[in-house]
Design a protein around this motif. Structure first.
Motif, mmCIF file in Angstrom:
data_model
loop_
_atom_site.group_PDB
_atom_site.id
_atom_site.type_symbol
_atom_site.label_atom_id
_atom_site.label_comp_id
_atom_site.label_asym_id
_atom_site.label_seq_id
_atom_site.Cartn_x
_atom_site.Cartn_y
_atom_site.Cartn_z
ATOM 1 N N VAL A 1 0.840 -1.205 0.000
ATOM 2 C CA VAL A 1 0.000 0.000 0.000
ATOM 3 C C VAL A 1 0.872 1.251 0.000
ATOM 4 O O VAL A 1 0.607 2.206 -0.744
ATOM 5 N N GLU A 2 1.924 1.253 0.803
ATOM 6 C CA GLU A 2 2.831 2.411 0.864
ATOM 7 C C GLU A 2 3.403 2.708 -0.515
ATOM 8 O O GLU A 2 3.443 3.867 -0.937
ATOM 9 N N LYS A 3 3.830 1.692 -1.219
ATOM 10 C CA LYS A 3 4.434 1.895 -2.544
ATOM 11 C C LYS A 3 3.395 2.302 -3.587
ATOM 12 O O LYS A 3 3.603 3.246 -4.343
ATOM 13 N N ALA B 1 2.845 5.937 -5.804
ATOM 14 C CA ALA B 1 2.967 5.832 -7.257
ATOM 15 C C ALA B 1 1.678 6.262 -7.963
ATOM 16 O O ALA B 1 1.716 7.026 -8.932
ATOM 17 N N ILE B 2 0.560 5.791 -7.479
ATOM 18 C CA ILE B 2 -0.721 6.143 -8.100
ATOM 19 C C ILE B 2 -1.000 7.633 -7.960
ATOM 20 O O ILE B 2 -1.465 8.278 -8.905
ATOM 21 N N ALA B 3 -0.691 8.192 -6.791
ATOM 22 C CA ALA B 3 -0.900 9.631 -6.590
ATOM 23 C C ALA B 3 -0.073 10.441 -7.580
ATOM 24 O O ALA B 3 -0.578 11.399 -8.189
ATOM 25 N N ILE B 4 1.179 10.065 -7.776
ATOM 26 C CA ILE B 4 2.035 10.804 -8.708
ATOM 27 C C ILE B 4 1.542 10.658 -10.141
ATOM 28 O O ILE B 4 1.495 11.635 -10.894
ATOM 29 N N VAL B 5 1.144 9.478 -10.533
ATOM 30 C CA VAL B 5 0.611 9.273 -11.880
ATOM 31 C C VAL B 5 -0.583 10.195 -12.113
ATOM 32 O O VAL B 5 -0.663 10.890 -13.130
ATOM 33 N N VAL C 1 10.357 8.515 -9.981
ATOM 34 C CA VAL C 1 10.189 8.007 -8.614
ATOM 35 C C VAL C 1 8.931 7.145 -8.533
ATOM 36 O O VAL C 1 8.928 6.095 -7.892
ATOM 37 N N ALA C 2 7.880 7.581 -9.198
ATOM 38 C CA ALA C 2 6.640 6.799 -9.190
ATOM 39 C C ALA C 2 6.861 5.429 -9.833
ATOM 40 O O ALA C 2 6.373 4.416 -9.318
ATOM 41 N N ALA C 3 7.601 5.383 -10.917
ATOM 42 C CA ALA C 3 7.880 4.109 -11.581
ATOM 43 C C ALA C 3 8.709 3.191 -10.682
ATOM 44 O O ALA C 3 8.476 1.980 -10.635
#
Length: 124
Positions: free
Chosen positions: A76-78, A82-86, A101-103
């Motif tokens: 969940v942390e990862k 990532a989803i927020a940045i996308v 960083v998201a990738a």
């Protein structure tokens, strides 16, 4: 079990290397990627929380079978970041360079899922 150990060690070390410098980059971030950060409490709170998770990854790496349930919040942390940045990049609300960083977090999240699955099998 070796796979999970390696994945969580790599994630923890990588995270310490990437996150620790953020404690010293507060003003530089605002200059290189305006606007300036206006809520230092949120910023340093995020950095501290993210650093705590890196410690959790190292702890999980030491005994992945026993700490297997902690792999789920690690995923969940990862994925949350990532989803927020996308979404923020797609909305034009953050710099497209943040995709890198998201990738990385998306990849680590997928590896965490694989580690979770592998530690559940008899061969681990």
């Amino acid at each position: 079990m070796k796979f999970a150990k390696v994945v969580f060690w790599v994630a923890g070390i990588w995270g310490f290397l990437i996150i620790t410098p953020l404690y010293f980059l507060f003003d530089l971030i605002g200059k290189q990627d305006p606007p300036a950060i206006t809520h230092p409490g949120f910023y340093y709170g995020f950095v501290g929380c993210a650093l705590a998770w890196q410690l959790a990854f190292v702890v999980i790496a030491r005994d992945p079978v026993r700490l297997r349930p902690m792999m789920l919040p690690s995923v969940v942390e990862k994925f949350a970041y990532a989803i927020a940045i996308v979404l923020l990049v797609m909305q034009g609300r953050t710099n497209p360079r943040d995709w890198v960083v998201a990738a990385t977090d998306l990849t680590l999240g997928a590896l965490f899922v694989a580690a979770y699955m592998k530690t559940g099998s008899k061969g681990g």
